[in-house]
Design a protein around this motif. Structure first.
Motif, mmCIF file in Angstrom:
data_model
loop_
_atom_site.group_PDB
_atom_site.id
_atom_site.type_symbol
_atom_site.label_atom_id
_atom_site.label_comp_id
_atom_site.label_asym_id
_atom_site.label_seq_id
_atom_site.Cartn_x
_atom_site.Cartn_y
_atom_site.Cartn_z
ATOM 1 N N SER A 8 -42.665 3.459 -68.798
ATOM 2 C CA SER A 8 -41.199 3.456 -68.851
ATOM 3 C C SER A 8 -40.742 4.903 -68.753
ATOM 4 C CB SER A 8 -40.704 2.846 -70.173
ATOM 5 O OG SER A 8 -41.053 3.686 -71.258
ATOM 6 N N GLY A 9 -39.437 5.091 -68.621
ATOM 7 C CA GLY A 9 -38.915 6.451 -68.666
ATOM 8 C C GLY A 9 -39.222 7.102 -70.004
ATOM 9 N N MET A 10 -39.003 6.362 -71.087
ATOM 10 C CA MET A 10 -39.232 6.947 -72.409
ATOM 11 C C MET A 10 -40.688 7.347 -72.603
ATOM 12 S SD MET A 10 -36.227 7.161 -73.244
ATOM 13 C CE MET A 10 -36.745 8.334 -74.491
ATOM 14 N N PHE B 97 -29.412 10.976 -72.447
ATOM 15 C CA PHE B 97 -29.545 9.529 -72.598
ATOM 16 C C PHE B 97 -29.772 9.201 -74.089
ATOM 17 C CE2 PHE B 97 -32.443 5.762 -72.322
ATOM 18 C CZ PHE B 97 -31.551 4.893 -71.729
ATOM 19 N N THR C 36 -33.259 9.160 -75.516
ATOM 20 C CA THR C 36 -33.815 10.522 -75.491
ATOM 21 C C THR C 36 -33.336 11.276 -76.731
ATOM 22 O OG1 THR C 36 -33.743 10.506 -73.084
ATOM 23 C CG2 THR C 36 -33.918 12.659 -74.143
ATOM 24 N N GLU D 53 -30.105 17.030 -68.801
ATOM 25 C CA GLU D 53 -29.821 15.980 -67.833
ATOM 26 C C GLU D 53 -28.497 16.378 -67.193
ATOM 27 O OE1 GLU D 53 -30.276 12.297 -70.145
ATOM 28 O OE2 GLU D 53 -28.704 11.494 -68.865
ATOM 29 N N ASP E 42 -34.305 15.725 -66.701
ATOM 30 C CA ASP E 42 -34.311 14.283 -66.454
ATOM 31 C C ASP E 42 -33.547 14.065 -65.147
ATOM 32 O OD1 ASP E 42 -33.723 11.566 -66.330
ATOM 33 O OD2 ASP E 42 -33.418 11.358 -68.485
ATOM 34 N N THR F 36 -33.242 11.274 -63.379
ATOM 35 C CA THR F 36 -33.039 9.845 -63.131
ATOM 36 C C THR F 36 -31.737 9.574 -62.379
ATOM 37 O OG1 THR F 36 -34.235 9.303 -65.155
ATOM 38 C CG2 THR F 36 -32.789 7.604 -64.279
ATOM 39 N N LEU F 37 -30.650 10.186 -62.829
ATOM 40 C CA LEU F 37 -29.350 9.873 -62.237
ATOM 41 C C LEU F 37 -29.196 10.446 -60.824
ATOM 42 C CD1 LEU F 37 -28.403 8.668 -64.968
ATOM 43 C CD2 LEU F 37 -26.235 9.794 -64.548
ATOM 44 N N TRP G 272 -38.659 14.606 -65.222
ATOM 45 C CA TRP G 272 -39.091 13.246 -65.557
ATOM 46 C C TRP G 272 -38.067 12.237 -65.073
ATOM 47 C CZ3 TRP G 272 -37.188 10.156 -69.934
ATOM 48 C CH2 TRP G 272 -36.205 10.783 -70.701
ATOM 49 N N SER H 87 -36.713 7.908 -65.203
ATOM 50 C CA SER H 87 -36.801 6.483 -65.444
ATOM 51 C C SER H 87 -36.809 5.844 -64.059
ATOM 52 C CB SER H 87 -35.600 5.990 -66.249
ATOM 53 O OG SER H 87 -35.593 4.573 -66.224
ATOM 54 N N THR I 105 -37.026 2.894 -63.521
ATOM 55 C CA THR I 105 -36.287 1.649 -63.724
ATOM 56 C C THR I 105 -34.949 1.635 -62.981
ATOM 57 O OG1 THR I 105 -37.189 1.876 -65.962
ATOM 58 C CG2 THR I 105 -35.591 0.117 -65.610
ATOM 59 N N LYS I 106 -34.410 2.813 -62.726
ATOM 60 C CA LYS I 106 -33.057 2.909 -62.168
ATOM 61 C C LYS I 106 -33.137 3.000 -60.643
ATOM 62 C CE LYS I 106 -32.241 2.883 -66.512
ATOM 63 N NZ LYS I 106 -32.116 4.074 -67.323
ATOM 64 N N VAL J 234 -39.547 -1.949 -65.087
ATOM 65 C CA VAL J 234 -39.412 -0.794 -65.974
ATOM 66 C C VAL J 234 -40.589 0.148 -65.711
ATOM 67 C CG1 VAL J 234 -39.415 -0.051 -68.397
ATOM 68 C CG2 VAL J 234 -38.165 -2.112 -67.727
ATOM 69 N N GLY J 235 -40.289 1.431 -65.571
ATOM 70 C CA GLY J 235 -41.356 2.414 -65.344
ATOM 71 C C GLY J 235 -40.791 3.815 -65.415
ATOM 72 N N LEU K 253 -27.976 0.966 -64.487
ATOM 73 C CA LEU K 253 -27.430 1.769 -63.386
ATOM 74 C C LEU K 253 -28.520 1.940 -62.350
ATOM 75 C CD1 LEU K 253 -28.615 4.969 -63.667
ATOM 76 C CD2 LEU K 253 -27.213 4.843 -65.690
HETATM 77 C C1 LIG Z 1 -32.783 4.574 -68.522
HETATM 78 C C2 LIG Z 1 -32.899 6.031 -68.722
HETATM 79 C C3 LIG Z 1 -33.964 6.584 -69.449
HETATM 80 C C4 LIG Z 1 -35.017 5.739 -70.125
HETATM 81 O O1 LIG Z 1 -35.800 5.060 -69.202
HETATM 82 P P1 LIG Z 1 -36.503 3.635 -69.484
HETATM 83 O O2 LIG Z 1 -37.156 3.341 -68.196
HETATM 84 O O3 LIG Z 1 -35.432 2.671 -69.873
HETATM 85 O O4 LIG Z 1 -37.466 3.870 -70.604
HETATM 86 C C5 LIG Z 1 -34.024 7.960 -69.557
HETATM 87 N N1 LIG Z 1 -33.088 8.754 -69.001
HETATM 88 C C6 LIG Z 1 -32.045 8.256 -68.304
HETATM 89 C C7 LIG Z 1 -31.046 9.183 -67.703
HETATM 90 C C8 LIG Z 1 -31.910 6.883 -68.146
HETATM 91 O O5 LIG Z 1 -30.863 6.406 -67.460
#
Ligand SMILES: *Cc1c(COP(=O)(O)O)cnc(C)c1O
Length: 405
Positions: free
Chosen positions: A93-95, A119, A122, A163, A192, A194-195, A212, A214, A216-217, A226-227, A345
């Motif tokens: 997962s991201g975490m 997040f 986090t 982030e 982070d 992710t976004l 790093w 997530s 998942t998004k 989830v990853g 998201l």
């Molecule tokens: C969702 C998210 C995470 C956590 O990721 P998971 O895959 O849910 O464990 C961390 N940072 C951001 C910005 C996220 O949107």
């Protein structure tokens, strides 16, 4: 790859769009044209001697899917190519990517400086779990105030974390500036991504030491698996692999295969959703029921020049305040039909969230106020539906506010 297979490698200087489709794949000798899904928990050897040489690291090869798997490796190599990293380790997962970083790099007594606007989970890991369970100290500072970073970093920190843009209010840090502050203090900067995704932000090029995700998004992009992933310099690869072997924060091969498929359309999706987000942000600004709109691509955004300098596009999150309070925000959300009410998201389906009562409900009232998470704030995470349909849906939501009282 065996010598039976025609090499299919991607030149290093290829565009991100090319890498997203072709980089990193691990091929078998079956001449498949798309990556196979490698569902095998362990890998067999041709002899006892080969097993011994593989275990000792003398021979490269897959051993056991807690720490090496061809589908997971394909995912890691493709994301590393997109981020411009030497090393990428996929996680469950991201975490768990953030936890892997903590387990591989931090020791009890180490200090971490983080932006406050991270997040929610986090914030919980850095603010409670790591301090209480592993004896790590964390200081939170406002994302947009470099003087506060400078002061916090002056006391010494092993890692600094941020982030940008923040969620839900899209505040930005000047990444090159914070990276320079970190470097001058010998602190490694963790971003982070992710976004914005590597499509819109390249943290390593701006001075980050770690990235790093997530997965998942946006990397999945259809809200299914989830990853996560942690990327950094090659010098850390063996520490990270060792932590994976011992702690088992592994990504499932199936999820890796889904993410690989997702990455092939990453640019198309992120660019389309960002275009729609910008259109909706401009339209929202013109609506009488709307008090404020947050989007870095708006002419009125105080940080639009920073966005133009460090990002390629402005992302797919738009937040706005309706006139009134929580009741009006909820009424507007409930009157829409198309938007899903869920905090996800980076999904093809657009979503609506009320941060104050969901994703940010854990913040104290003072922290909510300091961060600007008011009761009338609504967040959109824009997906891939037709912009005109999304606009009509928001119009439905806002119209519900006129007929009240
Ligand atoms: C969702 C998210 C995470 C956590 O990721 P998971 O895959 O849910 O464990 C961390 N940072 C951001 C910005 C996220 O949107």
């Amino acid at each position: 790859m065996t010598d039976k297979t025609r090499p299919r490698s991607v030149p290093d200087n290829s565009d991100g769009r090319t890498k997203a489709v072709r980089a990193g794949s691990v091929w078998s000798d079956l001449q498949e044209h798309a990556e196979l899904l490698a569902v095998s928990s362990s890998y067999a050897f041709n002899s006892a001697e080969e097993a011994a040489r593989t275990f000792s690291g003398e021979r490269e090869g897959y051993v056991y899917s807690r720490y090496t798997n061809p589908s997971v490796r394909s995912f890691e190599q493709r994301l590393a190519a997109l981020e411009g990293a030497d090393c990428c380790v996929a996680t469950s997962s991201g975490m768990s990517a953030l936890l892997l970083l903590a387990l591989a790099v931090l020791k009890p007594g180490d200090r971490v400086v983080s932006s406050a606007e991270v997040f929610g989970t986090t914030h919980a890991m850095l603010g409670s779990y790591l301090p209480q369970r592993l004896g790590i100290e964390c200081e939170f500072v406002p994302l947009t105030q470099p003087q506060r970073w400078e002061k916090a970093l002056a006391s010494g920190a092993r890692l600094a974390l941020l982030e940008t843009p923040s969620n839900p209010l899209l505040k930005q840090a000047d990444l090159a500036e914070i990276a320079a502050l970190c470097r001058s203090q010998g602190t490694e900067l963790v971003v982070d991504n992710t976004l914005p995704t590597p499509v819109q932000l390249q943290p390593f090029a701006l001075g980050a030491d770690w990235v790093w995700h997530s997965a998942t998004k946006w990397l999945d992009g259809q809200g299914r698996c989830v990853g996560g992933a942690l990327l950094g310099r090659a010098e850390y690869e063996s520490d990270l692999r060792e932590a994976m072997r011992v702690c088992g924060l592994s990504m499932s091969p199936f999820n890796a295969w889904v993410f690989l498929k997702g990455m092939e359309t990453l640019h198309l999706r992120v660019e389309q959703a960002s275009r729609t987000a910008r259109q909706l942000a401009v339209w929202l600004q013109q609506q009488p029921q709307v008090e404020a709109v947050f989007y870095p691509g708006l002419e009125s955004d105080p940080q639009r020049e920073l966005a133009a300098k460090q990002m390629d596009g402005c992302g797919s999150i738009v937040s706005f305040c309706v006139r009134g309070g929580q009741q009006q925000a909820w009424r507007c959300m409930d009157a829409t039909q198309l938007f899903s009410i869920t905090p996800n998201l980076g999904d093809s389906r657009s979503t609506l969230t009320h941060p104050a009562t969901t994703t940010h409900r854990g913040l104290s009232d003072a922290d909510k106020e300091a961060q600007g998470i008011g009761p009338n704030l609504v967040r959109l995470a824009v997906g891939l539906e037709a912009p005109s349909d999304l606009r009509a849906d928001l119009q439905r939501g806002l119209s519900a506010l006129e007929h009240q009282s």
